[in-house]
Design a protein around this motif. Structure first.
Motif, PDB file in Angstrom:
ATOM      1  N   ARG A 200      -3.346  39.358 -17.312  1.00  0.00           N
ATOM      2  CA  ARG A 200      -3.394  39.389 -15.863  1.00  0.00           C
ATOM      3  C   ARG A 200      -3.079  37.999 -15.322  1.00  0.00           C
ATOM      4  O   ARG A 200      -3.268  37.002 -16.025  1.00  0.00           O
ATOM      5  N   PRO A 201      -2.594  37.903 -14.094  1.00  0.00           N
ATOM      6  CA  PRO A 201      -2.454  36.573 -13.474  1.00  0.00           C
ATOM      7  C   PRO A 201      -3.808  35.872 -13.474  1.00  0.00           C
ATOM      8  O   PRO A 201      -4.852  36.504 -13.265  1.00  0.00           O
ATOM      9  N   THR A 202      -3.803  34.572 -13.731  1.00  0.00           N
ATOM     10  CA  THR A 202      -5.075  33.854 -13.798  1.00  0.00           C
ATOM     11  C   THR A 202      -5.790  33.831 -12.451  1.00  0.00           C
ATOM     12  O   THR A 202      -7.013  33.763 -12.400  1.00  0.00           O
ATOM     13  N   ASN A 203      -5.014  33.886 -11.364  1.00  0.00           N
ATOM     14  CA  ASN A 203      -5.603  33.908 -10.029  1.00  0.00           C
ATOM     15  C   ASN A 203      -4.950  35.044  -9.240  1.00  0.00           C
ATOM     16  O   ASN A 203      -3.930  34.847  -8.574  1.00  0.00           O
ATOM     17  N   PRO A 204      -5.517  36.270  -9.320  1.00  0.00           N
ATOM     18  CA  PRO A 204      -4.879  37.417  -8.669  1.00  0.00           C
ATOM     19  C   PRO A 204      -4.689  37.227  -7.162  1.00  0.00           C
ATOM     20  O   PRO A 204      -3.678  37.679  -6.616  1.00  0.00           O
ATOM     21  N   ARG A 205      -5.620  36.557  -6.477  1.00  0.00           N
ATOM     22  CA  ARG A 205      -5.489  36.367  -5.027  1.00  0.00           C
ATOM     23  C   ARG A 205      -4.291  35.472  -4.710  1.00  0.00           C
ATOM     24  O   ARG A 205      -3.482  35.780  -3.827  1.00  0.00           O
TER      25      ARG A 205
ATOM     26  N   PHE B  77      -1.736  35.009  -6.579  1.00  0.00           N
ATOM     27  CA  PHE B  77      -0.546  35.786  -6.942  1.00  0.00           C
ATOM     28  C   PHE B  77      -0.141  36.687  -5.774  1.00  0.00           C
ATOM     29  O   PHE B  77       1.048  36.749  -5.392  1.00  0.00           O
ATOM     30  N   ALA B  78      -1.113  37.381  -5.185  1.00  0.00           N
ATOM     31  CA  ALA B  78      -0.817  38.282  -4.070  1.00  0.00           C
ATOM     32  C   ALA B  78      -0.307  37.512  -2.853  1.00  0.00           C
ATOM     33  O   ALA B  78       0.626  37.955  -2.160  1.00  0.00           O
ATOM     34  N   GLU B  79      -0.879  36.354  -2.589  1.00  0.00           N
ATOM     35  CA  GLU B  79      -0.465  35.553  -1.432  1.00  0.00           C
ATOM     36  C   GLU B  79       0.967  35.047  -1.598  1.00  0.00           C
ATOM     37  O   GLU B  79       1.760  35.057  -0.645  1.00  0.00           O
ATOM     38  N   ARG B  80       1.315  34.590  -2.801  1.00  0.00           N
ATOM     39  CA  ARG B  80       2.682  34.106  -3.055  1.00  0.00           C
ATOM     40  C   ARG B  80       3.673  35.258  -2.903  1.00  0.00           C
ATOM     41  O   ARG B  80       4.767  35.093  -2.351  1.00  0.00           O
ATOM     42  N   GLN B  81       3.285  36.401  -3.428  1.00  0.00           N
ATOM     43  CA  GLN B  81       4.171  37.565  -3.318  1.00  0.00           C
ATOM     44  C   GLN B  81       4.368  37.950  -1.847  1.00  0.00           C
ATOM     45  O   GLN B  81       5.485  38.283  -1.424  1.00  0.00           O
ATOM     46  N   ALA B  82       3.321  37.886  -1.041  1.00  0.00           N
ATOM     47  CA  ALA B  82       3.405  38.218   0.377  1.00  0.00           C
ATOM     48  C   ALA B  82       4.326  37.244   1.113  1.00  0.00           C
ATOM     49  O   ALA B  82       5.113  37.649   1.992  1.00  0.00           O
ATOM     50  N   ARG B  83       4.253  35.950   0.768  1.00  0.00           N
ATOM     51  CA  ARG B  83       5.125  34.968   1.416  1.00  0.00           C
ATOM     52  C   ARG B  83       6.588  35.244   1.096  1.00  0.00           C
ATOM     53  O   ARG B  83       7.469  35.120   1.947  1.00  0.00           O
TER      54      ARG B  83
END
Length: 630
Positions: free
Chosen positions: A607-612, A614-620
């Motif tokens: 899993r990504p080490t920091n899921p939050r 990861f989600a924020e970068r994907q959203a940007r």
């Protein structure tokens, strides 16, 4: 002339502290009180064998023509258990020698050796002091032995409470066996279970089921005795006289399973050490196959008398094998419950192991279907031996079968793999993981698949360990495709396009340099991949140390606190990577580098080490893409 009725008992005082001796036996020698019955039956069987032997030169000793027999009689009301045989019997002097030896000159030496055995020294005590008979006092507060020796006209009775003395007295012939010995145990209050027919019959079958004399059991005095064992041991018969049904029935009895064995290994070894072995490969996995203790379940017999099922008669990677080994050569300790660490046992273990592995090799060569069933059931266990058994590692590697990128649903041997190696290929490639689906989807396979290079797909936990010990097979080293640099460019393949040098454009090279510096806290390096053809990125381990899967196993077991940093490999020909490299926005490049690393982790089963984050970068990135399209 003094008659039997007028004769007074002879009192014999024990010259040693027998109470202390018996206390040691109960608390230090025997861990299971049931063995008293095994000892008495063994003595009775020996007596029958001695009569048979002496009758060869003195036929008059067995003039009645009676067949050898052991009879066990229970009496719940009187709380007695009787073991009687029609063997050689004992005279007065023989009674003193056989039953009183431990109280004479040998006592001090016996106790010294017993205490030495407790301290860990080797001691060969069985048969030297008649100790087996004295196990009766673990369950009886008084023991009577009535015996008449074959060919004599007098019978004798030996009695003792095992505390300070014993007595011997002549008895009328009507009170004694025609020939042989009767042992009467007056059971203690806490040993009344030994008057239960079910309990005693089970003990006889489990521990003395194959002694060479039939055993009959009567539920009470005067009752008709039923036959418990027939005095025959299957493994002593010629193989030509044993049917498949006989083997299958014996297997079910010795293993406690209800399936049919895949095969049996039945042989007699002669020479320096003589023993007979009858081993079975089960047709299903035993319930305790993955027991943490990993003990074998081969039963050890000495002269057809059960001794233990905990002797290490096979290495632990063959613990699924069920069966027996019967020998008369093995030295035993005082209780017969713990086998000495002797060279004889080592020789038997080596011989039985070799026979089992040879039988499996023959099965693999001559019956692929049955061997396939065997490997599906026990292959993961056998591979433990590749890790543990250096002496037989080459033999076990030849025996092993593997699924690979070239095998579809079947399995292949390493000989098959070597035969199909590509020109220029110098190693046996493998990848380890949790499942075939996961491995088949691994990005690290792409370059090997493109060039038609076979890769072993290893999904058992032990695969991550034996591959670190087994350095090569017939000169070809094992190499993980998730570790170190790829050498694909040196190997000829089906797809010549897969042999490109994977040159990176200046923009991609610059982005890789940027990612190497930016992700330096997370990865050991960022470099151009020589193994990717479709995916943008993948993770690999460094050239030295454990591969990725082994690190995960060690971390999960608490054996490794921190894993080494992986290497992030980038597919320089990927359109995604080229598009990212063309972007000059610093924030975008940082987000892209992190997302590529997390993508590689996901592809690796993590899993990504920091899921939050990861989600924020994907959203940007989604927001940027939508802004460019408006």
């Amino acid at each position: 002339m003094t008659t039997v009725q007028e004769r007074q008992p002879e009192q014999h005082a024990f010259e040693a502290d027998v109470s202390r001796l018996l206390h040691m036996m109960v608390h230090s020698v025997y861990s299971d009180k049931d063995v008293f019955l095994r000892e008495l039956i063994s003595n009775a069987a020996d007596a029958c064998e001695k009569l048979r032997y002496e009758s060869i030169s003195r036929p008059q000793l067995s003039t009645d023509g009676a067949q050898p027999e052991i009879r066990v009689t229970l009496n719940d009301e009187a709380s007695t258990l009787v073991v009687e045989d029609n063997g050689i019997g004992m005279s007065r002097d023989e009674m003193i020698d056989a039953l009183g030896t431990i109280a004479r000159s040998g006592t001090r030496a016996f106790m010294e050796r017993l205490e030495a055995a407790k301290a860990g020294e080797k001691a060969e005590l069985i048969g030297q002091f008649g100790v087996g008979f004295y196990s009766s006092f673990m369950v009886a507060d008084k023991v009577d032995v009535i015996s008449r020796r074959a060919g004599e006209e007098q019978a004798w009775k030996w009695s003792s409470d095992g505390k300070g003395s014993y007595e011997i007295v002549a008895v009328d012939l009507s009170e004694a066996p025609v020939t042989g010995t009767r042992v009467v145990l007056h059971l203690m209050d806490d040993a009344k279970k030994y008057t239960s027919k079910w309990t005693v019959e089970k003990i006889i079958r489990d521990q003395s089921g194959h002694v060479p004399v039939p055993i009959r059991l009567a539920e009470k005095e005067g009752a008709e005795a039923s036959q418990v064992t027939d005095g025959a041991a299957l493994w002593t018969k010629p193989k030509s006289e044993i049917s498949k049904q006989d083997y299958d029935d014996f297997y079910r009895g010795v293993s406690g399973q209800y399936d049919e064995p895949l095969t049996n290994i039945h042989f007699r070894a002669e020479g320096r050490h003589e023993y007979t072995a009858l081993a079975f490969i089960p047709g299903s996995q035993p319930f305790d196959l993955f027991d943490a203790d990993r003990h074998g379940r081969m039963k050890l017999y000495v002269k057809r008398v059960f001794i233990t099922d905990e002797a290490e008669l096979l290495p632990r990677y063959l613990r699924f094998v069920r069966g027996i080994v019967d020998t008369s050569d093995l030295p035993l300790n005082i209780s017969r419950e713990m086998i000495q660490d002797s060279p004889i046992l080592a020789a038997i273990r080596k011989g039985v192991t070799s026979r089992v592995l040879t039988a499996l090799e023959k099965m693999g060569e001559g019956d692929a279907e049955t061997f396939g069933k065997f490997w599906d059931l026990f292959g993961a266990i056998v591979k433990e031996g590749i890790y543990d058994d250096f002496e037989r590692r080459s033999q076990l590697l030849k025996l092993s079968r593997f699924r690979s990128t070239a095998s579809n649903e079947a399995t292949r041997s390493l000989a098959d793999y070597l035969r199909d190696m590509k020109e220029g290929q110098s190693a046996i490639y493998y990848i380890t993981g949790l499942s075939l689906d996961q491995l088949n989807a691994s990005p690290q396979l792409e370059g090997f698949r493109a060039k038609g290079i076979e890769v072993l797909l290893l999904t058992d936990s032990v695969d991550s360990f034996w591959t670190t010990n087994a350095r090569d097979f017939e000169g070809k080293p094992f190499k993980s495709i998730t570790q170190g640099l790829s050498d694909l460019d040196d190997i000829a393949g089906n797809d010549e396009g897969g042999g490109d040098k994977h040159e990176a454009s200046p923009e991609v090279a610059a982005f890789i340099d940027f990612a190497r510096g930016f992700l330096g806290q997370e990865v050991a390096d960022v470099r151009v991949s020589g193994r990717l053809t479709e995916s943008a990125v993948c993770l690999v381990a460094s050239e030295h140390g454990p591969d990725r899967q082994l690190e995960k196993i060690l971390q999960g077991a608490g054996r490794l606190q921190t894993a080494s940093k992986p290497v992030l490999e980038v597919n320089a020909q990927s359109s995604l990577v080229k598009a990212i490299a063309a972007m000059k926005d610093q924030a975008f490049r940082e987000d892209a580098a992190w997302l590529l690393l997390d993508e590689a982790r996901i592809l690796d089963g993590d899993r990504p080490t920091n899921p939050r984050a990861f989600a924020e970068r994907q959203a940007r990135l989604f927001a940027l893409a939508m802004a460019q399209n408006t």
